[in-house]
Enzyme design. Structure first.
Site, short mmCIF file in Angstrom:
data_model
loop_
_atom_site.label_atom_id
_atom_site.label_comp_id
_atom_site.label_asym_id
_atom_site.label_seq_id
_atom_site.Cartn_x
_atom_site.Cartn_y
_atom_site.Cartn_z
N HIS A 111 33.48 -22.04 3.29
CA HIS A 111 32.12 -22.56 3.11
C HIS A 111 31.65 -22.41 1.67
O HIS A 111 30.82 -23.20 1.20
CB HIS A 111 31.16 -21.83 4.06
CG HIS A 111 31.21 -22.33 5.46
ND1 HIS A 111 30.11 -22.78 6.14
CD2 HIS A 111 32.25 -22.48 6.31
CE1 HIS A 111 30.46 -23.17 7.35
NE2 HIS A 111 31.75 -22.99 7.48
N ASP A 119 32.43 -20.16 -6.25
CA ASP A 119 31.54 -19.53 -7.23
C ASP A 119 30.61 -18.49 -6.59
O ASP A 119 29.66 -18.03 -7.22
CB ASP A 119 30.70 -20.59 -7.93
CG ASP A 119 29.88 -21.44 -6.96
OD1 ASP A 119 29.87 -21.12 -5.74
OD2 ASP A 119 29.26 -22.41 -7.41
#
Length: 396
Positions: A111, A119
């Site tokens: 996800h 990130d």
């Protein structure tokens, strides 16, 4: 004398390579597939020779880069040499008490990386100026944030302000794959953490349990994954839990027909109904269509069941059946739990790979490892972009 010098230099080079690889080969002994993979007729070019993409999230400028030039193996060798061992040991300690950590972290990394790259943006809590991805419908059942907090705390005690949350997440997910019975795969490190979160993108761009094969492949293709990589990545559905709410329409009122999905094996249909009966309401069988889950509800479906909701184990025939093997063989028998999973057999190319992985477990393990490497390097931030958060839940 010159020949001897050349031979000695070559031996020193080989020794350096072997030393750099020792961490991967230690304990798991699963790294051997990596070198043999490239001589396989199924192999692709090594990751380091393929172009990858990163993005500056200030202005969304995309630039091409050579992966080994921005990330590198053993990035924390000098700044925090214990980093990967701390992550590994902490995940394993938690796993002893809570085995559900494995599918939770695997789902969490998917996800994160699928939305604007790896990130750690999915870890950010809602705050001033932060429209948290956690609050998007597909992410409401995500778990594992507390596990990342524990790992981060351990690292901050040893090497404060050094190891990024993005690196923690991909490395912890790799350990989770191993604990679930999957393959080892080498990872570069040096990712940086985003200062932004992308709730709207998470709401609409994540694959859905209701997607047909066309939508599935389109969404993965938009992230640079072909049919083969898509099918291999979805092998992660070999472990974890799926909430019954994601499959009720398939069981009772598929497409508003007031009938079950005809692609489900009848015997398996009865099994699913018996498992989810406490979540079924009589109104489902009425003439009006049953409520449809959000179109962007997560396809990964790997979180542990919420206490108030019944769920199904993805490895319903037993965890010892092999990571990946049961999943693909089940699809060929019409026993895919999610509609999107079963749809893989409806496509020509995707169906071919389902059959291939069902009959060749080693091929799946190699392909899954390569796909996870690619996912883990998807649109990463590297210095000077981003930051290294001291707390994974908020920007510094």
């Amino acid at each position: 004398m010159m020949d001897f010098t050349r031979k000695l230099s070559f031996l020193v080079f080989l020794l350096s390579v072997l030393i750099s690889l020792k961490n991967q080969n230690a304990e798991t002994n699963k790294g051997s597939w990596f070198s043999s993979y490239y001589s396989s007729p199924f192999s692709k070019a090594p990751l380091s020779s393929r172009p990858m993409f990163t993005t500056s999230k200030m202005g969304m400028k995309i630039q091409e880069f050579h992966i080994s030039g921005s990330l590198r193996y053993d990035y924390y060798n000098e700044s925090c040499p214990q980093a990967e061992q701390i992550i590994k040991s902490t995940v394993r300690e938690i796993y002893k008490l809570k085995p559900s950590i494995a599918p939770q972290l695997l789902r969490l990394v998917f996800h994160d990386c699928f939305i604007e790259g790896c990130d750690a943006s999915v870890l950010l809590d809602p705050h001033d100026g932060i429209d948290s991805e956690k609050e998007s419908p597909p992410n409401e059942s995500l778990k594992g944030f507390d596990h990342i907090d524990i790992i981060k705390s351990e690292l901050e005690e040893t090497c404060p302000g050094v190891v990024s949350c993005a690196d923690i997440l991909v490395l912890a997910a790799r350990e989770s794959v191993l604990l679930a019975g999957g393959p080892f795969y080498p990872l570069y490190t040096g990712r940086r953490d985003s200062t932004l979160s992308y709730s709207e993108e998470a709401t609409y761009d994540l694959p859905s349990p209701q997607d047909d094969v066309v939508k599935i492949t389109e969404k993965f293709e938009s992230r640079g994954f072909d049919e083969r990589e898509t099918v291999s990545l979805l092998g992660a559905h070999s472990t974890g839990m799926i909430h019954c709410k994601f499959i009720l329409n398939r069981l009772y009122n598929f497409g508003g027909t007031n009938r079950p999905d005809p692609s489900i094996d009848p015997e398996f249909l009865n099994l699913l109904r018996s498992q989810c009966i406490s979540n079924h309401v009589s109104s489902t069988r009425s003439a009006s269509p049953a409520p449809t889950p959000s179109p962007s509800s997560s396809i990964s479906g790997l979180s542990s069941a919420l206490i108030q909701e019944p769920g199904l184990k993805m490895d319903y025939e037993g965890s010892g059946s092999g990571f990946g093997t049961l999943y693909y063989r089940s699809l060929l028998r019409g026993r895919g739990i999610l509609y999107a999973d079963q749809q893989l057999t409806a496509g020509g190319d995707t169906g071919t790979w389902v059959q291939a992985y069902a009959s060749d477990a080693s091929l799946f393990q190699r392909d899954f490892a390569m796909a996870m490497m690619k996912l883990s390097n998807h649109r990463v931030l590297t210095a000077p972009l981003g930051q290294v958060r001291s707390d994974c839940r908020k920007i510094d």
